[in-house]
Write an enzyme that holds these catalytic residues in place. Structure first.
Site, PDB file in Angstrom:
ATOM      1  N   GLY A   7      64.793  48.103  61.316  1.00 45.20           N
ATOM      2  CA  GLY A   7      65.089  46.992  60.415  1.00 45.20           C
ATOM      3  C   GLY A   7      64.510  47.225  59.031  1.00 45.20           C
TER       4      GLY A   7
ATOM      5  CE  LYS B 235      71.531  46.166  58.546  1.00 44.17           C
ATOM      6  NZ  LYS B 235      71.252  44.916  57.805  1.00 44.17           N
TER       7      LYS B 235
ATOM      8  CE1 TYR C 173      55.302  59.092  75.208  1.00 44.91           C
ATOM      9  CE2 TYR C 173      55.970  60.971  76.521  1.00 44.91           C
ATOM     10  CZ  TYR C 173      55.583  60.437  75.314  1.00 44.91           C
ATOM     11  OH  TYR C 173      55.486  61.243  74.201  1.00 44.91           O
TER      12      TYR C 173
ATOM     13  CE1 TYR D 267      68.767  48.028  62.782  1.00 41.70           C
ATOM     14  CE2 TYR D 267      68.815  48.190  65.180  1.00 41.70           C
ATOM     15  CZ  TYR D 267      68.561  47.461  64.032  1.00 41.70           C
ATOM     16  OH  TYR D 267      68.111  46.168  64.124  1.00 41.70           O
TER      17      TYR D 267
END
Length: 329
Positions: free
Chosen positions: A105, A108, A148, A162
């Site tokens: 985020g 972006k 993990y 994204y």
């Protein structure tokens, strides 16, 4: 490359601190971020008087705000050794999910390029050898190591989402076993474990029959590969590691010879889902980045052993017991 402003999470960790050094050496402005769950302030002590370095004590799983422009983000905040992620499994999952979401985020919003530190553990206990980037892996999602392995696999997935949906510039490095100065001596990984035992005059603990393999990359080579990948225009995962493979049994003998000690290897049961083979195929890195490791294991191990020998007696015998209760929420 022109002057850039770079955010490095996990800055007080092993690789994170070396990345801070590299970007500052290149003349860039570096913001380090860490909450010291597994990082160590001494790893960035040499940077405190550098005018181009600033530090934020922050947990990346919480909202992140950075004032002003930002060009690059390198996400290296994550427990990376079994002794850590078995003690803080929930934080391990959160830092690669919530933490990566927060940083995507931020990338972006700032129109910044984000590089995430993934791992060879996404391949699990591989059925393909050596491991290429096209291999999907063999991972036990509910085993102890799954916290993990699956955290890193999810991290790759959300990063690519994204990239495809929001057009965020992203890079993914799959890191294979890396070693060098600033590793924590008692963090459970094979090199500091063997060297710590040798320095304390203890026998070296080998799990299983010792025929499982690893491929060890010196930290300077790893940082160079990461740096080149960040500056490339390639968004899919890239293996960065040293393809020279060795069995753990033979490696234990190398450590005994290097340290000049009289210890022997002792054998214990193999942990659940411990990978039997680990060797990167670095054909893509060679082609794409003109990168391959330069530091041989003999040279790198001497440098690393000299670092461990320089530690104080308190550090040599210090255990890794720590109260992680507040992070497992």
């Amino acid at each position: 490359m022109s002057l850039k402003k770079v955010l490095i999470t996990g800055a007080a960790g092993f690789l994170g601190s070396h990345l801070c050094d590299r970007f500052l050496k290149e003349g860039h402005i570096v913001i380090g971020m860490d909450n010291f769950i597994t990082g160590d302030k001494k790893n960035i002590a040499q940077l405190q008087n550098n005018a181009k370095f600033s530090f934020i004590n922050h947990d990346v799983t919480e909202f992140i705000n950075i004032e002003g422009d930002l060009d690059y983000i390198l996400h290296f905040a994550s427990p990376a050794s079994p002794i850590d992620y078995l003690k803080i499994p929930i934080q391990t999952l959160k830092v690669s999910s919530l933490g990566t979401h927060n940083l995507l985020g931020l990338a972006k919003a700032k129109k910044a390029r984000l590089l995430i530190a993934s791992t060879s553990e996404v391949y699990g206990d591989p059925l393909v050898h050596p491991q290429t980037e096209e291999y999907y892996g063999n991972v036990n999602t509910i085993g102890p190591r799954g916290v993990y392995d699956e955290a890193k696999r999810f991290q790759e997935s959300i990063t690519m989402a994204y990239h495809r949906f929001h057009g965020v510039e992203t890079r993914i490095v799959r890191i294979f076993n890396t070693y060098g100065p600033r590793m924590r001596l008692n963090d459970g990984r094979v090199i500091p474990a063997f060297m710590g035992q040798a320095l304390r005059g203890e026998d070296l603990t080998v799990f299983g029959d010792g025929m499982q393999t690893r491929s060890f990359c010196y930290v300077d080579d790893q940082i160079e590969g990461i740096y080149r990948l960040l500056l490339s225009d390639y968004s899919n995962p890239v293996n960065i590691g040293n393809p020279h493979e060795i069995t753990i049994r033979d490696f234990a003998e190398e450590i005994i010879k290097l340290t000049g000690t009289n210890q022997k290897a002792i054998y214990k049961d193999l942990p659940i889902n411990d990978p039997m083979q680990r060797q990167p195929d670095i054909s893509l890195a060679k082609k794409l980045l003109s990168w391959e490791p330069k530091v041989g294991r003999e040279e790198g191990m001497k440098l690393t052993f000299n670092y461990f020998k320089s530690l104080s007696e308190n550090e040599l015998y210090k255990s890794e017991h720590k109260d992680f209760t507040s992070y497992n929420k």
